[in-house]
Design an enzyme around this catalytic site. Sequence first.
Site, PDB file in Angstrom:
ATOM      1  CE  LYS A 179      -2.626   3.200   1.965  1.00  0.00           C
ATOM      2  NZ  LYS A 179      -2.047   4.754   2.180  1.00  0.00           N
ATOM      3  N   GLY A 236       5.487   3.243  10.854  1.00  0.00           N
ATOM      4  CA  GLY A 236       4.541   4.589  10.977  1.00  0.00           C
ATOM      5  C   GLY A 236       4.223   4.833  12.274  1.00  0.00           C
ATOM      6  CB  SER A 237       1.808   7.427  13.574  1.00  0.00           C
ATOM      7  OG  SER A 237       0.648   7.035  13.113  1.00  0.00           O
ATOM      8  N   GLY A 241      -0.729   2.678  13.470  1.00  0.00           N
ATOM      9  CA  GLY A 241      -0.166   1.056  13.670  1.00  0.00           C
ATOM     10  C   GLY A 241      -0.897   0.557  14.629  1.00  0.00           C
ATOM     11  CD  GLU A 260      10.288   1.630  13.535  1.00  0.00           C
ATOM     12  OE1 GLU A 260      10.039   2.635  14.149  1.00  0.00           O
ATOM     13  OE2 GLU A 260      10.946   1.438  12.363  1.00  0.00           O
ATOM     14  CB  CYS A 297      12.253   5.226  13.824  1.00  0.00           C
ATOM     15  SG  CYS A 297      13.205   4.167  12.649  1.00  0.00           S
ATOM     16  CD  GLU A 386       8.595   8.931  18.063  1.00  0.00           C
ATOM     17  OE1 GLU A 386       9.498   8.796  17.158  1.00  0.00           O
ATOM     18  OE2 GLU A 386       7.389   8.233  17.884  1.00  0.00           O
TER      19      GLU A 386
END
Length: 504
Positions: A179, A236-237, A241, A260, A297, A386
Amino acid sequence: MIKGQHLVAGEWVSGDSSFESSPSTGAPQSFPNGSTALVDRAAEAAEAAFASFSSMPRKRRAAFIERIADEIEARGDALTEIAMAETGLPRARLEGERGRTVGQLRMFADHIVKGDYLDRRHVEALPDREPLPRPDLYLVMRPIGPVAVFGASNFPLAFSTAGGDTASALAAGCPVIVKGHPAHPGTGDIVVQAIDAAIKACGVHPGVFSFIQDSGIEVAQYLVRHPLIAAVGFTGSLAAGRALYDICAAREVPIPFYGELGSTNPVFVLEHALQSRGEAIASGWAGSLTLGAGQFCTNPGVLIVPDGEAGDRLVAAAIEALQAVDPQVMLTDGIADAFRRGVAQWEDSGAANKLFGETCNERAATPFVFATSGAEWLAHPELAEEVFGPAGVIVRTADADEMQDIARGLAGQLTATLQMDPGDSDAARALLMILERKAGRVIANGFPTGVEVADPMVHSGPYPASTNFGASSVGSISIRRFLRPVCYQDVPAELIDEDTRPLD
């Protein structure tokens, strides 16, 4: 060179609706939105390709993966130009990332030819054993089925269309449906052309790879719900996620979601290191914090420093280093907005003092640094959330016990770092026992940005750093995510693929 279409089962197809890209420079371009019907076509094609691809001789599959790397390199200049325009990342960074992308592909090609990843285990039959005979038993790791991959906004090459998740899944023998990320659709388009060219050149089943662009969430959700999808790779976020993870868990047949998601990557500065090289540590931390506009990240968003004059000098040196950093373009308008909101929440909390930072202007980010005490940090968990961008918190600790309390209170991390000198060994050993349970990678006297693609690398950690801390999205062990063990009992060897049958 951009086609502006999806690739589904070897065919370039358009969509019923479209979205426009939002480049940092240049004019927007139009790309098609996906649909659930396209997901169905891609998933059915992937399932149809699975039998031939999963049983393909390893040398032939490795040659296909090598050809993808070659085709990406052949499009190097075009990739760099479109990725620079879409993301605002500099040429040198993107050229380095392209090298990492093709390096990952070639690493996996070499890895599967060696065959160690199959973990083959065999015990011969003992028909005369008493009181019961032993059967012939053979274990081998086998691919799990079609895999859905979601690319990352901050790595348009190495963690996206042909990035680590795609490379490891293809190496395992699993067809892939990607995607595309709407932050860099043109970059993805050109990478897909490279993969399509490799499929045709190597005579691989066209269902082995499909690519669907989309700017919304419906297609993403439908993809992870699809009954033919066997696993999901995501970078991603935390919010996005976790939403997809919950869908995977709620399916009638749950599937693994390898996400992740987020990490603040704390750096602990121990007393002897602080006294001997505090200013150098400050400079290194500031550089790592602001690298890539803080959009890695692994940027170290937290620096834990003892109280005292040496700590004061470190803080002053960190501020001086950050003041020299020019504004940097962020990847998307949405990321820039989220960065501003995160910094404002820290400022409004009343638990941390802003030492340096000015308001961001649209997509340009300037560094921010806040300071707080160990006690305030422990009392205000929102400071540990974060903030994706060049913003950090310096935590001043009263003693070694408080530093250990901070370590114990950490959520899961991708990395944790110890800045230590020989006199710090006892304190470092105590922290290491805590941090190895909190992080997937523990670093001594370095900084976490820069993830070496190598066999021993671990790029994961306890939640929320990742959703499966027994895996890794970087390094050769990442192939294990898309394999499962199968035991064959008394099955004739000729029925098992030649490349996976028992070793002599």
